[in-house]
Design a protein around this motif. Sequence first.
Motif, short mmCIF file in Angstrom:
data_model
loop_
_atom_site.label_atom_id
_atom_site.label_comp_id
_atom_site.label_asym_id
_atom_site.label_seq_id
_atom_site.Cartn_x
_atom_site.Cartn_y
_atom_site.Cartn_z
N ILE A 78 0.99 -1.09 0.04
CA ILE A 78 -0.09 -0.01 -0.03
C ILE A 78 0.84 1.26 -0.07
CG2 ILE A 78 -1.74 1.25 1.43
CD1 ILE A 78 -2.46 -1.56 2.40
N GLN A 79 0.65 2.10 -0.81
CA GLN A 79 1.48 3.30 -1.13
C GLN A 79 0.57 4.59 -1.34
OE1 GLN A 79 4.78 2.68 -3.66
NE2 GLN A 79 5.41 4.92 -3.47
N SER A 80 0.93 5.74 -0.81
CA SER A 80 0.59 7.06 -1.13
C SER A 80 1.50 7.80 -1.53
CB SER A 80 -0.18 7.63 0.29
OG SER A 80 0.89 7.96 1.23
N GLY A 81 1.05 9.15 -1.97
CA GLY A 81 1.95 9.81 -2.86
C GLY A 81 3.20 10.25 -1.75
N ASN A 82 2.91 10.71 -0.63
CA ASN A 82 3.92 11.10 0.43
C ASN A 82 3.52 10.04 1.34
OD1 ASN A 82 5.38 13.22 -1.03
ND2 ASN A 82 3.59 14.49 -0.70
N SER A 83 3.69 10.70 2.68
CA SER A 83 3.41 9.95 3.88
C SER A 83 1.87 9.53 4.10
CB SER A 83 3.75 10.57 5.09
OG SER A 83 2.83 11.70 5.42
N GLY A 84 1.03 10.25 3.40
CA GLY A 84 -0.35 9.59 3.73
C GLY A 84 -0.83 9.86 4.92
N SER A 85 -0.27 9.95 6.17
CA SER A 85 -0.38 9.85 7.37
C SER A 85 -1.77 9.99 7.75
CB SER A 85 0.72 10.80 8.32
OG SER A 85 0.36 10.34 9.60
N GLY A 86 -2.35 9.04 8.31
CA GLY A 86 -3.76 9.14 8.71
C GLY A 86 -4.68 8.66 7.86
N THR A 87 -4.44 8.33 6.54
CA THR A 87 -5.26 7.65 5.83
C THR A 87 -5.62 6.27 6.03
OG1 THR A 87 -4.42 9.17 4.05
CG2 THR A 87 -5.55 7.29 3.17
N VAL A 88 -6.97 5.84 5.85
CA VAL A 88 -7.46 4.54 6.36
C VAL A 88 -7.53 3.93 5.10
CG1 VAL A 88 -9.20 3.36 7.44
CG2 VAL A 88 -8.43 5.47 8.56
#
Length: 174
Positions: A78-88
């Motif tokens: 699973i990968q977000s663009g940056n940290s994506g911190s807090g994305t569920v």
Amino acid sequence: IQIGNVVANNTDNQGSRLTSSFQSGTVTIGGTNPLSVSLSKTVDASKSFAYCNFQMNNSAADRATTCQIASNGASVVIQSGNSGSGTVVNWYVVEFSTGAFVQRGSNSLLAAESTKTITLSQSVDLSRSFIIAYSRTVNTNSTIDEQRTLRYRFLTTSSIEIVRNENGIVTDFE
């Protein structure tokens, strides 16, 4: 000639097309990017696919998340663009037992590109095929969704076309 009632039995000699290896889970992205989530049972990556949906805690475009089964079938990446911190992220993995073949990959549209054609490793039957695709960017601007949003379609039996309405940022897709 008149024939009386006939009883017919239809027996499936192939068994279920899906294995019992349907797996799912929910994770919240923290500081690790990409995040590898171990599956409880390794799947055959050539017959399995992952599907994810996500809920972001703000509207920054870099929170958009992608997911894909690792090539060894042991985890979902699973990968977000940056940290994506807090994305569920809710993730689901389905493994077919027979009758299916999955092709996967990743690529990017560069900032100046609005279209790209990807050649598949194996031709597909267009009447029995579908695309599951995701896109992400590292750009944090909340007004550039149209630059990250991509359209995917089969161009031929051996290629996929990726198109966006407005270029301007690098957009990764899987």
